[in-house]
Scaffold this motif. Structure first.
Motif, PDB file in Angstrom:
ATOM      1  N   GLY A 157       0.810  -1.225   0.000  1.00 54.82           N
ATOM      2  CA  GLY A 157       0.000   0.000   0.000  1.00 54.82           C
ATOM      3  C   GLY A 157       0.834   1.261   0.000  1.00 54.82           C
ATOM      4  O   GLY A 157       1.954   1.309  -0.514  1.00 54.82           O
ATOM      5  N   ARG A 158       0.280   2.332   0.604  1.00 53.14           N
ATOM      6  CA  ARG A 158       0.936   3.641   0.576  1.00 53.14           C
ATOM      7  C   ARG A 158       2.242   3.660   1.382  1.00 53.14           C
ATOM      8  O   ARG A 158       3.154   4.430   1.087  1.00 53.14           O
ATOM      9  N   ALA A 159       2.334   2.796   2.407  1.00 58.59           N
ATOM     10  CA  ALA A 159       3.609   2.703   3.153  1.00 58.59           C
ATOM     11  C   ALA A 159       4.715   2.229   2.211  1.00 58.59           C
ATOM     12  O   ALA A 159       5.846   2.745   2.248  1.00 58.59           O
ATOM     13  N   ALA A 160       4.394   1.265   1.342  1.00 60.10           N
ATOM     14  CA  ALA A 160       5.376   0.778   0.365  1.00 60.10           C
ATOM     15  C   ALA A 160       5.699   1.865  -0.662  1.00 60.10           C
ATOM     16  O   ALA A 160       6.850   2.000  -1.097  1.00 60.10           O
ATOM     17  N   ASP A 161       4.696   2.654  -1.032  1.00 62.52           N
ATOM     18  CA  ASP A 161       4.927   3.747  -1.999  1.00 62.52           C
ATOM     19  C   ASP A 161       5.906   4.772  -1.434  1.00 62.52           C
ATOM     20  O   ASP A 161       6.841   5.202  -2.120  1.00 62.52           O
ATOM     21  N   VAL A 162       5.687   5.189  -0.187  1.00 61.00           N
ATOM     22  CA  VAL A 162       6.513   6.259   0.381  1.00 61.00           C
ATOM     23  C   VAL A 162       7.950   5.767   0.591  1.00 61.00           C
ATOM     24  O   VAL A 162       8.917   6.503   0.383  1.00 61.00           O
TER      25      VAL A 162
END
Length: 398
Positions: free
Chosen positions: A135-140
């Motif tokens: 999710g967004r944790a992986a994106d950042v």
């Protein structure tokens, strides 16, 4: 050649002894980071983790250069910080602080070590969970890691600081993230953690930096902070600030006895490098530090926050611009990432395909038995610091 010029020449990377000191400091700070990451578990006290990192660096550097005639300064170059979730940086609490880590926290660890003033710094982001980060944790995290890999390839002689700033902002956008404003990457020199040549991570009207060109034998701390928020962090509480650096060019006659006592202690123990107020007597420090900061005798490193719910990642590394190419001396493997974005921008792919070593004429075969420089891809695998298109592709796959 004047004595000053000779002194200057001997203290850069043309001296093998200087290179060794940078690499020894890097080895210690990499191990300290490894130790702190291992201890990042639910219910671990943040202040204990900070203390563990600093103690390890003090202990390891204390064992080096013990039997030399001339005393060699060595130790912590930047106090260990453990900044969680939407806290951007510089959280290194006092001993009385009870905050702990929780399952799912995004933990940013930042630290530095020096030997004889030659500084190696590192920052790494770790998520407290088993299995792949999604999710967004992986994106950042993917944004920070890919931006760091691009920066490693662009911080090279002949390139300019603006080239790096523009590139890392483009990478962050590809992950639908922002580069956090106000973060500067500094040149490192002996006993100087914030040299005059800087790279501005994200351009904004309040921060201007001079255009510079990178040169051979320079050293840089490349500092990348990414956010799923708007990238404009705020100082919420000045009382959270615990890291300071003595402003060596400032003088003022302090009025309060507590301030004079604390300032004298700081001048003796921490004349040049940043330090944590934890190292001072707590009650006296609270009183005395305020007057010192108000009169610019100390430079504070404020604890900054994005909005609650925003994800923030931080990667920082030290790179030596050697004659044979860029040598990244600090890093830590990332957890496996399953980002929601795929990097398909041709310009970013071209940057990642650049090597970090200067090709020697005549084939330049590697000597047998010599370790290749390592870098870390977003999946945490170690690879030679050469073209990185495949590993970044893999890291970006959902």
């Amino acid at each position: 050649m004047s004595d000053d010029e000779r002194e200057e020449k001997e203290l850069d990377l043309t001296s093998p002894e200087v290179v060794t000191k940078y690499k020894n400091a890097a080895e210690i700070v990499n191990k300290a980071l490894q130790l702190v990451v291992k201890e990042c578990k639910p219910k671990a006290k943040i202040v204990d983790l900070c203390e563990k990192g600093d103690s390890f660096i003090r202990e390891q550097t204390g064992n080096m250069y013990k039997n030399v005639k001339k005393k060699i300064e060595r130790g912590v170059a930047f106090p260990t910080c453990v900044s969680v979730n939407n806290i951007v940086c510089h959280l290194s609490p006092l001993a009385s602080d009870e905050r702990v880590l929780e399952e799912g926290d995004i933990v940013k660890i930042d630290m530095g070590c020096h030997i004889d003033g030659f500084i190696a710094v590192v920052a790494h982001t770790h998520v407290i969970k088993d299995g792949a980060i999604t999710g967004r944790a992986a994106d950042v995290l993917g944004a920070a890691n890919t931006a760091a890999e691009v920066a490693l390839r662009l911080v090279r002689p002949g390139k300019k600081n603006k080239d790096v700033s523009d590139a890392i902002q483009k990478v962050a956008s590809a992950y639908d993230c922002k580069i956090v404003e106000g973060v500067l990457s500094h040149q490192l020199k002996q006993f100087v953690v914030d040299g005059n040549k800087v790279i501005l991570s994200a351009s904004n009207p309040d921060t201007r930096v001079d255009d510079i060109e990178f040169e051979e034998n320079e050293v840089y701390a490349v500092d990348i902070v990414t956010s799923t928020g708007d990238g404009k962090p705020k100082l919420l509480d000045e009382k959270e600030t615990t890291i300071y650096k003595r402003a060596v060019d400032k003088n003022y006659h302090l009025k309060m006895k507590a301030s004079r006592f604390i300032f004298s202690e700081i001048s003796q123990k921490f004349p040049i490098m940043p330090f944590s107020a934890r190292a001072l007597e707590e009650k006296r420090a609270r009183l005395g530090l305020v007057e010192c900061v108000n009169h610019d005798l100390l430079q504070p490193y404020p604890v900054l926050h994005e909005k609650p719910g925003d994800y923030v990642a931080h990667i920082k590394f030290t790179v030596l611009l050697m004659p044979n190419g860029s040598d990244r001396i600090t890093s830590h493997p990332l957890q496996e990432l399953q980002a929601t974005k795929v990097i398909d921008d041709p310009e970013i792919k071209a940057w990642l395909a650049l090597g970090t070593k200067t090709k020697k004429k005549g084939g330049g075969k590697k000597k047998k038995g010599k370790k290749a420089d390592k870098t870390v891809d977003a999946a945490g695998a170690e690879a030679e610091a050469e073209p990185m298109d495949e590993s970044t592709e893999a890291a970006s796959q959902p």
